[in-house]
Enzyme design. Sequence first.
Site, PDB file in Angstrom:
ATOM      1  N   SER A  29       3.485  -1.923  10.468  1.00 52.59           N
ATOM      2  CA  SER A  29       4.930  -1.948  10.738  1.00 52.59           C
ATOM      3  C   SER A  29       5.567  -3.294  10.410  1.00 52.59           C
ATOM      4  O   SER A  29       6.465  -3.752  11.116  1.00 52.59           O
ATOM      5  CB  SER A  29       5.223  -1.539  12.179  1.00 52.59           C
ATOM      6  OG  SER A  29       4.795  -0.202  12.406  1.00 52.59           O
ATOM      7  N   GLU A  80      -7.120   4.496   7.642  1.00 54.00           N
ATOM      8  CA  GLU A  80      -6.938   5.920   7.330  1.00 54.00           C
ATOM      9  C   GLU A  80      -8.169   6.478   6.632  1.00 54.00           C
ATOM     10  O   GLU A  80      -8.521   7.646   6.815  1.00 54.00           O
ATOM     11  CB  GLU A  80      -5.667   6.114   6.490  1.00 54.00           C
ATOM     12  CG  GLU A  80      -4.419   5.911   7.347  1.00 54.00           C
ATOM     13  CD  GLU A  80      -3.218   5.370   6.597  1.00 54.00           C
ATOM     14  OE1 GLU A  80      -3.194   5.404   5.360  1.00 54.00           O
ATOM     15  OE2 GLU A  80      -2.291   4.877   7.282  1.00 54.00           O
ATOM     16  N   LYS A 132       0.096   4.199  -0.305  1.00 57.39           N
ATOM     17  CA  LYS A 132      -0.594   5.372   0.270  1.00 57.39           C
ATOM     18  C   LYS A 132      -0.388   6.578  -0.648  1.00 57.39           C
ATOM     19  O   LYS A 132      -0.310   6.395  -1.866  1.00 57.39           O
ATOM     20  CB  LYS A 132      -0.140   5.606   1.713  1.00 57.39           C
ATOM     21  CG  LYS A 132      -0.301   4.332   2.554  1.00 57.39           C
ATOM     22  CD  LYS A 132      -0.168   4.535   4.038  1.00 57.39           C
ATOM     23  CE  LYS A 132      -0.368   3.196   4.751  1.00 57.39           C
ATOM     24  NZ  LYS A 132      -0.310   3.296   6.198  1.00 57.39           N
ATOM     25  N   ASN A 166       0.869  -1.180   0.000  1.00 62.15           N
ATOM     26  CA  ASN A 166       0.000   0.000   0.000  1.00 62.15           C
ATOM     27  C   ASN A 166       0.903   1.226   0.000  1.00 62.15           C
ATOM     28  O   ASN A 166       1.459   1.593   1.040  1.00 62.15           O
ATOM     29  CB  ASN A 166      -0.900  -0.034   1.233  1.00 62.15           C
ATOM     30  CG  ASN A 166      -1.776   1.198   1.345  1.00 62.15           C
ATOM     31  OD1 ASN A 166      -1.815   2.029   0.444  1.00 62.15           O
ATOM     32  ND2 ASN A 166      -2.486   1.323   2.455  1.00 62.15           N
ATOM     33  N   GLU A 226      -5.282  -5.053  10.406  1.00 63.91           N
ATOM     34  CA  GLU A 226      -4.299  -3.998  10.649  1.00 63.91           C
ATOM     35  C   GLU A 226      -4.645  -3.284  11.954  1.00 63.91           C
ATOM     36  O   GLU A 226      -5.482  -2.378  11.953  1.00 63.91           O
ATOM     37  CB  GLU A 226      -4.316  -2.977   9.505  1.00 63.91           C
ATOM     38  CG  GLU A 226      -3.978  -3.547   8.147  1.00 63.91           C
ATOM     39  CD  GLU A 226      -3.419  -2.470   7.219  1.00 63.91           C
ATOM     40  OE1 GLU A 226      -2.345  -2.690   6.675  1.00 63.91           O
ATOM     41  OE2 GLU A 226      -4.044  -1.417   7.062  1.00 63.91           O
ATOM     42  N   HIS A 237      -9.575   0.839   4.614  1.00 64.44           N
ATOM     43  CA  HIS A 237      -8.334   1.090   5.361  1.00 64.44           C
ATOM     44  C   HIS A 237      -8.632   2.039   6.528  1.00 64.44           C
ATOM     45  O   HIS A 237      -9.470   2.938   6.401  1.00 64.44           O
ATOM     46  CB  HIS A 237      -7.266   1.693   4.432  1.00 64.44           C
ATOM     47  CG  HIS A 237      -5.915   1.692   5.065  1.00 64.44           C
ATOM     48  ND1 HIS A 237      -5.533   2.663   5.971  1.00 64.44           N
ATOM     49  CD2 HIS A 237      -4.879   0.843   4.950  1.00 64.44           C
ATOM     50  CE1 HIS A 237      -4.295   2.390   6.386  1.00 64.44           C
ATOM     51  NE2 HIS A 237      -3.875   1.297   5.787  1.00 64.44           N
ATOM     52  N   GLY A 268       2.422   2.447  10.882  1.00 60.75           N
ATOM     53  CA  GLY A 268       3.340   3.570  10.773  1.00 60.75           C
ATOM     54  C   GLY A 268       3.996   3.958  12.083  1.00 60.75           C
ATOM     55  O   GLY A 268       4.607   5.018  12.188  1.00 60.75           O
TER      56      GLY A 268
HETATM   57  P1  13P Z   1       3.035   0.517   7.721  1.00 64.19           P
HETATM   58  O1  13P Z   1       3.600  -0.771   7.154  1.00 64.19           O
HETATM   59  O2  13P Z   1       3.747   1.744   7.216  1.00 64.19           O
HETATM   60  O3  13P Z   1       2.906   0.453   9.207  1.00 64.19           O
HETATM   61  O4  13P Z   1       1.534   0.656   7.136  1.00 64.19           O
HETATM   62  C1  13P Z   1       0.682  -0.425   7.232  1.00 64.19           C
HETATM   63  C2  13P Z   1      -0.532  -0.108   6.440  1.00 64.19           C
HETATM   64  O5  13P Z   1      -1.322   0.737   6.798  1.00 64.19           O
HETATM   65  C3  13P Z   1      -0.738  -0.850   5.189  1.00 64.19           C
HETATM   66  O6  13P Z   1      -2.013  -0.646   4.678  1.00 64.19           O
END
Ligand code: 13P
Length: 254
Positions: free
Chosen positions: A214, A98, A12, A10, A168, A96, A174
Site C-alpha cells: 500500500s 502471492e 501483477k 509490480n 512486504e 512474492h 492491497g
Molecule cells: P500494493 O502496493 O497494491 O499494496 O501491492 C504491494 C505488492 O505486493 C508489490 O509487490
Amino acid sequence: MKRAQIVAGNWKMNLSFQEGRDLAKEIINNSSPNEVLMVLCPPFVHLNHLSTLVNGISHLEIGAQNCHHLSNGAYTGEVSAGMIKSVGCSFVIIGHSERREYFAENDELLTKKVDAVLGNGMRPIFCCGEKLETREADNQEALVQSQIENALFHLDSEAFSKIVIAYEPVWAIGTGRTASPEQAQEMHAFIRSLILKKYGHEIADSTPILYGGSCKPDNAAEIFSQPDVDGGLIGGASLKANDFIAIASSFPQH
Ligand code: 13P
C-alpha cells in the site's frame, strides 16, 4: 556509503499488451533521468516489447515477476530465467507472498529460483514479510529472519551483492493499510543487521531494502525518509504513470 534507490512496479496480473505499452510510454515520457532506478515488472507477455522501449534509458529497467528454477524442459506453461534474460530483463521478483500463498512456493524452491536468476546474470528482488497473525504474535522478526536465511544465506558475498530485498508485510498488501514508517524502519534495520552479521559492513551497507505494501504517492515520502528504506516495491499505484512517477520522486533531497 550511498545505496542505490530503487522503485519497482509490480504490475501483477494486470494490463493487456496495449495497455502495458501505453503505461510504459507514459512513464518513459514523463520521468527524467535521476539517481532513482525505476524497474517495471509486467506480466511475461510484455517483457520483450518493454525491454526494447527502455533500451538505452539509464533510469529504467525491466523485470519479471517470477521464473522457473530449471533452464528448460517439459514444464508446460513455465518460463525460465534464461528466457527472461534473453529478452533484456535485468531483475526478477522472487518469493512474492502471492506466489508463496497461491502457488505453494517454499524456501527450498525459492533458493533454486534465486540461483537461477543469479546464474543468468540478473538480480533477484527477493520478497519477505509476515502475515497479520505473525505480527499480532510479535513473531515477525523470527519469520523474516528464517525467510532470508533459508533462501539467501547459502550465497557467497559476490552473489549476495546482487540481491535486492523487498520487505512486504502481507497485511499491508492491497489493503490500504501500510506499515508505519517506524514499523518499516524497524524491520529494515533488523534485516540489515542480519546481512551485517553474515556478510559484513560493505555488503550490509550496499544492499537495497525496499518496502512494499500500500505504498502510494501520499505516504511514500515518509516511508522513504527512513534511514534503512531504500525504495519501494509498488503494486496498485504502479499501474498509474503519475502515481508511480510521484512515488519515484519521493526520496529525501540531500
Ligand atoms: P500494493 O502496493 O497494491 O499494496 O501491492 C504491494 C505488492 O505486493 C508489490 O509487490
